[in-house]
Motif scaffolding. Sequence first.
Motif, PDB file in Angstrom:
ATOM      1  N   LEU A 111      -7.385  -7.552  10.254  1.00 46.96           N
ATOM      2  CA  LEU A 111      -7.643  -7.047   8.994  1.00 46.96           C
ATOM      3  C   LEU A 111      -9.363  -6.685   9.197  1.00 46.96           C
ATOM      4  O   LEU A 111      -9.804  -6.510   7.998  1.00 46.96           O
ATOM      5  N   GLU A 152       0.905  -1.096  -0.059  1.00 46.76           N
ATOM      6  CA  GLU A 152       0.000   0.022  -0.024  1.00 46.76           C
ATOM      7  C   GLU A 152       0.958   1.210   0.022  1.00 46.76           C
ATOM      8  O   GLU A 152       0.441   2.384  -0.294  1.00 46.76           O
ATOM      9  N   ASN A 182     -10.302  -3.924   6.961  1.00 44.52           N
ATOM     10  CA  ASN A 182      -9.654  -3.631   5.544  1.00 44.52           C
ATOM     11  C   ASN A 182     -10.069  -4.524   4.609  1.00 44.52           C
ATOM     12  O   ASN A 182      -9.977  -5.836   4.563  1.00 44.52           O
TER      13      ASN A 182
END
Length: 270
Positions: A119, A94, A122
Amino acid sequence: MQEPRRDARPGIDPTTASVARMYDYYLHGKDNFQIDRDAADRVAQAMPEIGLLAQENRSFLRRSVRYMARQGIRQFLDIGSGLPTAGNTHEIAEEITPDARVVYVDSDPVVLAHGRALLATNDRTTVAQADMHRPREVLDHPETAKLIDFDEPVGVLMIAMIHFLTLDERAPVISTLRDALAPGSFLSATHVTTEDHSAHAVDQIEAVYATTPTPIYFRSRNEIAPFFEGFTPVDPGLVTIDQWNPESDQGDAPAEKVGTWLYGAVGRKD
């Protein structure tokens, strides 16, 4: 001689050392049991620099992810990802490609639990519980299908993983993964080596891992090279991991280099 296999055991077993949890201990993590620490300490008797080596291996992962992202890779399949730690694949990708998609794959249920917690917010990153010894299980997993488009190039990571494959498994596992990838995809992998190390030390480490569900196999450079068959090596090719740095990423390397225990390479599917 054919190398024996032991299948991974289902569920979390605190009475049997886990490769993922041992690696977490090498990196000074806290997600491990006493059985893992004891096994890791026995490895350290033969390989005193194991902690630094684990850090250097993570540095290789980060450099290779940056390299692939700069080549336009926007989706990554991190096979044998282990427990979350600093500098995870999605964080590095990222930095260069903010919308990068990452699927972490591991057979250890502890990795699944911790990864999902990390996560949860995300939507471009997920975790799949699957075994690399069964590559179709990895490729066809619903979590993989959610984020990975195999019609587009993929960056596949098998960092410190291919040395858990037997020679009989090498061709079917690697070819299944390779055949699923679009041209322009990459494979990044590292593998422990017998070269420049005593047979006694190698035997001692292999004996420790033989007590886990995931035996390890040390090999020479010539024996490691066929794992990249069908991929064109990126310069400098298959080298000890301290020497693999095609973009001179000097800001991301351990202060002390101990890479002669591991060979690594990144290969491109043309």
